[in-house]
Design an enzyme around this catalytic site. Sequence first.
Site, short mmCIF file in Angstrom:
data_model
loop_
_atom_site.label_atom_id
_atom_site.label_comp_id
_atom_site.label_asym_id
_atom_site.label_seq_id
_atom_site.Cartn_x
_atom_site.Cartn_y
_atom_site.Cartn_z
N GLU A 1 -16.15 21.29 -38.47
CA GLU A 1 -15.33 19.96 -37.93
C GLU A 1 -13.89 20.19 -39.27
O GLU A 1 -13.22 18.98 -39.14
CB GLU A 1 -15.61 18.74 -38.38
CG GLU A 1 -17.03 18.57 -36.99
CD GLU A 1 -18.44 18.76 -37.38
OE1 GLU A 1 -18.14 19.05 -37.98
OE2 GLU A 1 -18.96 18.54 -36.34
N SER A 2 -13.86 20.90 -39.67
CA SER A 2 -12.40 20.97 -41.11
C SER A 2 -14.17 20.97 -42.47
O SER A 2 -14.82 22.65 -42.65
CB SER A 2 -12.25 20.11 -40.83
OG SER A 2 -11.08 20.07 -40.08
#
Lengths: 123, 123
Positions: A54-55
């Site tokens: 997700e990052s």
Amino acid sequence: MLELYGCKKELLNDIAFIKKTMLEAAKIAKATIVQQYFHQFSPYGVSGTVIIAESHINIHTWPEHDYAAIDIFTCSEDMDVDSACTFLKKALKAKQHDIKDYKRGNLEMIKKVRDLQTQHRHQ
Amino acid sequence: MLELYGCKKELLNDIAFIKKTMLEAAKIAKATIVQQYFHQFSPYGVSGTVIIAESHINIHTWPEHDYAAIDIFTCSEDMDVDSACTFLKKALKAKQHDIKDYKRGNLEMIKKVRDLQTQHRHQ
């Protein structure tokens, strides 16, 4: 962006503890861990990054200031960032904290720039 | 925090190019590179972190939006962040950009929490 003040100095300089805590925070946030990297600075301080699908989740610690700066950067709305922040605050025994949300990537700007490029190609 | 819009899609999905560009940006910023890690997502997108002695430089790319989000996090006032941003904008062929500065770690809060702890120990 999470700022933790008045943390326990010894914990902020313990790379094994920081690594374990950050990986646990990623799990609590329901993130998918891709890779991690931690670095011990001399004479003190730890930096670490957990790359997640997700990052990323990052930490930098300043034991001399009892302070840690943490970023939780996510492109998913399903992540439980609040629970991860609560966990991190407790784990590092922070006396004070500050949380700021910052929205990245303006969707209107993405669309506007794309439309301009499309017009340009059609001219 | 640097937002790059209207970037060249192919570059945003080219992990070798992103890695080379981020390391070059770190050099231009006069940062001391400690370690780096880059990841190619499927079907597209690249995430990367350059740990620097001064903190970190991060990138996440969304080729489908021609967009990249970059963080330059530094605890040094000697780094040339502006030149690195200008370089990154040109390298990724961004049509628009947005730069925001955010100050981390409130020194007054660090001092206040420390004073409170000292008082507490003396009581």
